[in-house]
Design a protein around this motif. Structure first.
Motif, short mmCIF file in Angstrom:
data_model
loop_
_atom_site.label_atom_id
_atom_site.label_comp_id
_atom_site.label_asym_id
_atom_site.label_seq_id
_atom_site.Cartn_x
_atom_site.Cartn_y
_atom_site.Cartn_z
N GLY A 138 0.78 -1.18 0.02
CA GLY A 138 0.05 -0.18 0.19
C GLY A 138 0.83 1.16 -0.06
N GLY A 139 2.09 1.24 0.52
CA GLY A 139 2.87 2.44 0.49
C GLY A 139 3.64 2.64 -0.74
N ILE A 140 3.61 1.73 -1.66
CA ILE A 140 4.28 1.96 -3.05
C ILE A 140 3.39 1.78 -4.19
CG2 ILE A 140 5.07 -0.35 -3.24
CD1 ILE A 140 7.98 0.79 -4.02
N ALA A 141 2.30 0.83 -4.14
CA ALA A 141 1.69 0.49 -5.24
C ALA A 141 0.81 1.61 -6.21
CB ALA A 141 0.64 -0.52 -4.81
N THR A 191 3.29 12.81 -1.76
CA THR A 191 3.20 13.03 -0.65
C THR A 191 2.49 12.09 0.59
OG1 THR A 191 3.26 15.45 -1.17
CG2 THR A 191 2.33 14.94 1.19
N SER A 192 3.13 11.92 1.67
CA SER A 192 2.59 10.98 2.42
C SER A 192 2.20 11.79 3.83
CB SER A 192 3.46 9.78 3.02
OG SER A 192 3.69 8.87 2.14
N GLY A 193 0.92 11.68 4.30
CA GLY A 193 0.61 12.51 5.39
C GLY A 193 -0.24 12.06 6.13
N ALA A 245 9.21 7.72 -5.87
CA ALA A 245 8.74 8.70 -5.00
C ALA A 245 7.66 8.48 -3.89
CB ALA A 245 7.97 9.77 -5.75
N ASP A 246 6.77 7.24 -4.30
CA ASP A 246 5.87 6.89 -3.44
C ASP A 246 6.47 6.10 -2.09
OD1 ASP A 246 3.60 6.19 -2.12
OD2 ASP A 246 2.61 5.07 -3.95
N GLY A 247 7.18 5.05 -2.67
CA GLY A 247 8.08 4.48 -1.38
C GLY A 247 8.63 5.27 -0.60
N TRP A 248 9.53 6.28 -1.08
CA TRP A 248 10.44 7.05 -0.23
C TRP A 248 9.60 8.06 0.40
CZ3 TRP A 248 14.93 6.50 1.90
CH2 TRP A 248 15.70 5.32 1.19
N SER A 249 8.35 8.59 -0.02
CA SER A 249 7.50 9.48 0.81
C SER A 249 7.24 8.85 2.06
CB SER A 249 6.47 10.11 0.05
OG SER A 249 5.48 9.06 -0.21
N THR A 250 6.58 7.55 1.90
CA THR A 250 6.13 6.71 3.19
C THR A 250 7.57 6.61 4.24
OG1 THR A 250 4.57 5.46 1.86
CG2 THR A 250 5.36 4.85 3.71
N ALA A 251 8.74 6.18 3.43
CA ALA A 251 10.10 6.09 4.33
C ALA A 251 10.32 7.27 4.87
CB ALA A 251 11.11 5.52 3.45
MG MG Z 1 3.91 5.87 -0.20
#
Ligand code: MG
Ligand code: AMP
Length: 326
Positions: free
Chosen positions: A162-165, A231-233, A274-280
């Motif tokens: 869910g953090g990268i898909a 962006t992860s928020g 960008a998605d995986g790393w925004s969560t990281a």
């Molecule tokens: Mg993410």
């Protein structure tokens, strides 16, 4: 004489296209509104391309969902192998886990399930106990790859991409737009986006949402070429219990919602990264920015007090009016 005339006609056509054709369409998928913006081609071509891109993104969403039966769920139940496409994305996710010191963890599905933010938790649902969350914290080395197969090494390990898909789905959508010869476009899935090309003479202008003031932005960026911004928020899925915010981005080290940031934004050359790393980065907080920079990405963190931290490269992307005001 004739080639010159053709050239002239062509450049006139492009010039006309510059301020006439912006096609925008919105579809609901992956639990969010996805907006497709295509610039500079005829409406019917844009619409055909968008229809194909949206279908591809829905296919990806169905492959990676854990909310209904999917190849990921079957793998977690030990009933089947991972399909090749999921194996490839898992390899990218596992690489981010290693490089982020396990701030990003692609196998925290059991813990995520316990918290229930992906399953519609409400403020009146009892929070998981500290001992239950501790018991489901996944070890760092959850996955092993042998004989071209991924395997789970521990019952606390369940894949959850869910953090990268969503980023991967955006990348696939852009790939399909390009197959349809679209060169200037944005796919924006609830603030997570990849842009290609330009908006005519101008760059694309995008805003990064303020984590506490709805409708406000913490930065406006001017972007062109091929750039992904995710962006992860802690405002996306959360409950407030006794004045404390519990949200959907979990710190694998504690088993609790991560508490170093309100939002984290990453710019990379694919939406997947960008998605995986925004969560990281959300989990790492401001200290993660140096690591991000070392890996060739840019980032911004709104920390738990609301203060903004960003890489120098991110600051340079701020729209000019904004930069003067800061
Ligand atoms: Mg993410
Ligand atoms: P995002 O909104 O991209 O930051 O992703 C949040 C989603 O990723 C959650 O809903 C979970 O499915 C999953 N997730 C939560 N915490 C983590 C983490 N530390 N590492 C990887 N995935 C996570």
């Amino acid at each position: 004489m004739r080639p010159l005339l053709i050239l002239l006609a062509l450049s006139l056509l492009t010039a006309c296209g510059d301020d006439t054709t912006t096609i925008r369409q919105t579809r609901y998928m992956m639990g969010t509104l996805v907006e497709f913006t295509v610039y500079g081609v005829a409406r019917d071509r844009a619409e055909t391309a968008i229809r194909a891109a949206a279908a591809e993104m829905r296919r990806v969403a169905a492959l990676f969902t854990v909310h209904e039966m999917s190849p990921i769920v079957r793998f977690n139940q030990g009933k089947s192998r991972l399909p090749a496409e999921a194996s490839r994305l898992l390899a990218v996710a596992e690489d981010i886990r290693r490089k982020s010191d396990t701030a990003f963890h692609p196998a925290l599905g059991a813990l995520n399930r316990l918290w229930g933010f992906s399953d519609g938790r409400t403020a009146s649902d009892p929070l998981p106990t500290a001992s239950a969350t501790r018991a489901l914290r996944p070890p760092a080395e959850c996955l092993q790859h042998t004989q071209k197969q991924w395997q789970l090494r521990d019952p606390r390990c369940r894949i959850d991409l869910g953090g990268i898909a969503k980023g991967y789905a955006i990348d696939r959508g852009i790939a399909v737009l390009r197959q349809h010869h679209i060169a200037n476009a944005i796919i924006n899935a609830g603030g997570d986006m990849r842009i290609i090309g330009r908006h005519g003479q101008r760059k694309w202008r995008i805003g990064i949402r303020h984590p506490r003031k709805a409708g406000d932005v913490v930065a406006t960026l001017d972007l062109a070429g091929d750039v992904s911004v995710v962006t992860s928020g802690d405002y996306e899925r959360f409950v407030l219990v006794g004045g404390k915010r519990y949200h959907h981005i979990l710190d694998p080290a504690t088993g609790q919602p991560a508490d170093r940031a309100m939002s984290a934004t990453v710019i990379a050359n694919s939406a997947t990264l960008a998605d995986g790393w925004s969560t990281a980065l959300f989990v790492l907080g401001p200290e993660g920015l140096a690591r991000l920079h070392a890996l060739g990405m840019e980032g911004m963190v709104v920390d738990r007090y609301g203060a903004i931290h960003e890489t120098a490269g991110m600051r340079r992307l701020h729209a000019r009016e904004q930069a003067r005001g800061r």
